[in-house]
Scaffold this active site. Structure first.
Site, short mmCIF file in Angstrom:
data_model
loop_
_atom_site.label_atom_id
_atom_site.label_comp_id
_atom_site.label_asym_id
_atom_site.label_seq_id
_atom_site.Cartn_x
_atom_site.Cartn_y
_atom_site.Cartn_z
N GLU A 13 35.98 32.27 36.63
CA GLU A 13 37.38 32.47 36.96
C GLU A 13 37.83 33.48 36.09
O GLU A 13 38.88 33.62 35.49
CB GLU A 13 38.17 31.35 36.78
CG GLU A 13 37.99 29.96 37.25
CD GLU A 13 38.23 30.36 38.76
OE1 GLU A 13 39.12 31.05 39.31
OE2 GLU A 13 37.57 30.02 39.85
N LYS A 16 35.25 38.03 38.97
CA LYS A 16 34.29 38.63 39.76
C LYS A 16 34.50 39.17 41.17
O LYS A 16 33.90 40.14 41.67
CB LYS A 16 32.90 37.78 39.57
CG LYS A 16 32.45 37.62 38.18
CD LYS A 16 31.17 36.90 38.01
CE LYS A 16 31.31 35.46 39.09
NZ LYS A 16 31.96 34.50 38.60
N VAL A 18 37.30 39.58 42.96
CA VAL A 18 38.20 40.57 43.16
C VAL A 18 37.60 42.20 42.89
O VAL A 18 37.68 42.95 43.64
CB VAL A 18 39.52 40.62 42.24
CG1 VAL A 18 40.44 41.99 42.23
CG2 VAL A 18 40.29 39.31 42.63
N LYS A 33 27.17 36.75 48.63
CA LYS A 33 27.26 35.77 47.56
C LYS A 33 25.97 34.86 47.93
O LYS A 33 26.03 34.02 48.68
CB LYS A 33 28.45 35.06 47.66
CG LYS A 33 28.63 33.75 46.93
CD LYS A 33 29.39 34.32 45.64
CE LYS A 33 29.82 33.09 44.91
NZ LYS A 33 30.40 33.38 43.50
N ASP A 44 34.10 32.62 48.49
CA ASP A 44 34.33 33.86 48.11
C ASP A 44 34.03 34.98 49.17
O ASP A 44 34.71 35.92 49.22
CB ASP A 44 33.60 34.27 46.95
CG ASP A 44 33.71 33.33 45.59
OD1 ASP A 44 34.95 33.04 45.63
OD2 ASP A 44 33.13 33.54 44.71
N GLY A 101 27.36 36.75 41.75
CA GLY A 101 26.86 35.58 41.04
C GLY A 101 27.67 34.42 40.98
O GLY A 101 28.86 34.74 41.70
N ALA A 102 27.29 33.27 40.50
CA ALA A 102 28.34 32.25 40.43
C ALA A 102 28.28 32.08 38.77
O ALA A 102 27.53 31.76 38.24
CB ALA A 102 27.75 31.18 41.15
#
Length: 220
Positions: A13, A16, A18, A33, A44, A101-102
């Site tokens: 949060e 990333k 944006v 993603k 996303d 990434g996550a």
């Protein structure tokens, strides 16, 4: 060789997605993603597809779409699946590829592999997104150190959110990395806003991602 970058962050949060949309727009790139954990109805990929307006973009499907908004290793466990780094390969494209990434670099994909292992497997340099909060200096410097220790090239450092010059300065000094740019808080995120900022940072991104690698390579 595949042209592209992998966008990671110093945590979750911190913007990333944006930043990924902005770079995708600026470089007429594709977006990917690899793992989506939770928010499947507003993923996303869906967000970036809404924000990006350039017609050449291809939005490649996720390899794993997991139901629970949690660390991928736990989300996968709840869904009864197992993630392995070898499950992933770069999408075939002639465009520049923006992979996202996550969470951060050390987010686990399974009991032994992390996002760092995925990045190394894909062979993409990293754009690291930082945001100011209490502890962000430590998190940013640790992330930069992690990349260095694992031999992963850093394509650039980007600051997102409210500007705090003292924080930016000490991170750049101690991390040895000058930020590519700083994206201030956005009152609204839509195609027009992303397109406007994409035009502003496009010369910087072109210089950093293309000129250094090939004098005659240009953005599609």
């Amino acid at each position: 060789m595949q042209r592209g970058i992998f966008i990671s962050g110093i945590g979750t949060e911190i913007g990333k997605t944006v930043i990924a949309a902005l770079i995708t727009q600026a470089l007429d790139a594709d977006y990917w993603k690899p793992v989506q954990s939770g928010d499947l109805s507003c993923s996303d990929t869906m967000k970036v597809k809404t924000w990006v307006s350039h017609p050449a973009a291809i939005f490649h499907p996720e390899v794993f779409r997991l139901n629970t908004p949690a660390s991928p290793h736990y989300s996968a466990e709840l869904d009864g699946v197992q993630i392995k780094v070898t499950d992933f390969k770069l999408p075939q494209t002639n465009n520049f590829l923006v992979a996202e990434g996550a969470g951060g670099l050390m987010v686990p994909l399974n009991q032994s592999e992390t996002m760092v292992d995925l990045i190394k497997h894909l062979g993409l340099p990293v754009v690291l997104v930082s945001q100011n909060y209490l502890g962000s200096i430590n998190h940013t410097l640790l992330s930069l150190q992690c990349l260095q220790q694992h031999g992963i090239p850093l394509a650039g450092l980007i600051f997102n959110g409210p500007a705090v010059p003292s924080t930016t300065d000490i991170i750049e000094r101690m991390g040895g990395q000058k930020a590519l740019f700083h994206l201030p808080p956005l009152a609204e995120i839509n195609q027009a806003v992303i397109a406007d900022w994409a035009e502003k940072v496009k010369p910087i991104l072109q210089k950093e991602f293309f000129s250094k690698n090939s004098a005659d390579e240009s953005v599609r």
